[in-house]
Design an enzyme around this catalytic site. Sequence first.
Site, mmCIF file in Angstrom:
data_model
loop_
_atom_site.group_PDB
_atom_site.id
_atom_site.type_symbol
_atom_site.label_atom_id
_atom_site.label_comp_id
_atom_site.label_asym_id
_atom_site.label_seq_id
_atom_site.Cartn_x
_atom_site.Cartn_y
_atom_site.Cartn_z
ATOM 1 N N ASN A 24 0.761 -1.361 0.102
ATOM 2 C CA ASN A 24 0.104 0.016 0.335
ATOM 3 C C ASN A 24 1.221 1.226 -0.458
ATOM 4 O O ASN A 24 1.072 1.228 0.921
ATOM 5 C CB ASN A 24 -0.799 -0.251 0.910
ATOM 6 C CG ASN A 24 -1.698 1.028 1.031
ATOM 7 O OD1 ASN A 24 -1.225 2.141 1.618
ATOM 8 N ND2 ASN A 24 -3.431 0.949 1.456
ATOM 9 N N SER A 47 -4.393 0.123 -2.601
ATOM 10 C CA SER A 47 -5.559 1.350 -2.187
ATOM 11 C C SER A 47 -6.425 0.947 -1.667
ATOM 12 O O SER A 47 -7.499 0.184 -1.392
ATOM 13 C CB SER A 47 -5.553 1.304 -3.273
ATOM 14 O OG SER A 47 -5.752 2.899 -3.613
ATOM 15 N N GLU A 48 -6.931 2.041 -0.679
ATOM 16 C CA GLU A 48 -8.173 1.827 0.628
ATOM 17 C C GLU A 48 -9.107 1.905 0.536
ATOM 18 O O GLU A 48 -10.213 1.418 1.339
ATOM 19 C CB GLU A 48 -7.534 2.245 2.153
ATOM 20 C CG GLU A 48 -7.457 3.847 1.668
ATOM 21 C CD GLU A 48 -5.408 4.322 1.353
ATOM 22 O OE1 GLU A 48 -4.764 3.823 1.228
ATOM 23 O OE2 GLU A 48 -5.056 5.150 2.507
ATOM 24 N N ASN A 49 -9.133 1.900 -0.802
ATOM 25 C CA ASN A 49 -10.865 2.578 -1.637
ATOM 26 C C ASN A 49 -11.100 1.453 -2.326
ATOM 27 O O ASN A 49 -12.141 1.601 -3.083
ATOM 28 C CB ASN A 49 -10.614 4.596 -2.349
ATOM 29 C CG ASN A 49 -9.457 4.287 -3.434
ATOM 30 O OD1 ASN A 49 -8.490 3.773 -3.119
ATOM 31 N ND2 ASN A 49 -9.714 4.568 -4.192
ATOM 32 N N GLY A 50 -10.490 0.527 -2.501
ATOM 33 C CA GLY A 50 -11.194 -0.982 -2.637
ATOM 34 C C GLY A 50 -10.311 -1.307 -4.350
ATOM 35 O O GLY A 50 -11.498 -1.831 -4.974
#
Lengths: 224, 227
Positions: A24, A47-50
Amino acid sequence: MNKMSRSQMAWLVAQDMWDGAVVNLGIGLPTACANFVPEDREIMFHSENGLIGVGPAPDVGDEDPDLINAGKQMVTLVTGGAYFSHNDAFVMIRGGHIDLSVMGAFEVSQAGDLANWTVNAPGVPPGVGGAMDLAAGAKEIWVLMEHTTRDGKPRILKECHFPLTGKGCVTRIYTDIAILMISPRGVEVTAMVEGCDLEKLQAVTEVPLTVHRECKVISPPDIA
Amino acid sequence: MINKQVESIAAALEGIQDGSTVLSSGFGAAGEPVELLNGLLEQGARDLVIVSNNAGTGDVGLAALIRERRVRKIICSYPRSADPHCFDECYRAGNIEVELLPQGTLSERIRAGAAGISAFYVQVGAGTELSKGKETREFDGKLHVMEKAIHGDLALVRALRADRWGNLIYRKSARNFNPVMAMAADRTVVQTNEICPLGSLDPEAIHTPGIFVNRVVCIDPNQEVEQ
């Protein structure tokens, strides 16, 4: 002493990412690391938005506002990539499924404490995003930052002054002049740019440094 | 016959009360239910508590609700998204309360609200300013923070496709908070680009089963707000 450019700093981190890693990249300079991964390594960028399998920026005309990274820049998805919900993205983070998180920082302490979410400036609303989740959940945290503040003050400190993002989580620091490892034995220098030595590095670092017996000279490519 | 489709945004949002807690999806502009938020502006409810990752972009949707002083409090992880000038002005004037949460904690608190879990413990945020005032407890020698569930009176969701039962499919990274928010409110309202005939969405590929959805409204995709 040849300080590295920001692109060279991103290149430096990318050389140490290992084949098969799930990585990440933080907003800002860490995002640029993806541009410099050696061709023989396959890395899954999360990426933490999916998204997993985040690819480079789209060509002109191929931009898609529904396909963005955590910095809300438009990106692409590589072959084999996948979309998922925010909840699943953070299951991956908190559950220890992310091998490596590369983040920027304001300060790092000798114990590996990380301060990168707020400087408590008056009137400026704070924002934390996914930084605390990554600090608590990623298997390894590397920090990528300039060695000193703009006015030359150390950012590798005995104790962080700014509010913490996480305690004891940083294992490596990549700066514009050196690579430093944080371990229970202290902070150890494993690489320096040409023209740098322990004395010069110590002068801009608040914590006592030791030099690794195989400390290398960093030879970055000629990129701006 | 089950038919959750309503003819207008006004019909979808009819009866929303002052003081409601509203879960509003989206990550920046991706997946943000802009038309429903604009509809909430027209509907008139005030004193709202908004739960959203960001605090609005530009002058439409959530940003407009904040500008018009309709939001008492926002629970979010990152209010400083692209062009947050409506929020910034409101914040500097002291006209909005902010509860800041780590992004995954925000998402998981909503999931807990959806799943009937009253609270849970996480290491995220332990020993930081964001855990101040929260109960803590050690598990396996590590400090954890207790986080409570978030449940909405209303969830605003944006889907690519829906059917009249409320089954939903999202698009790419516009999925983000939509599936979790859709599950966590008394009334879940969906805006979609397309309402498909029942049975035409692949049951293996449905992201949100219709059981979580109350009302679906079709918006004209050609009238989407510039991102």
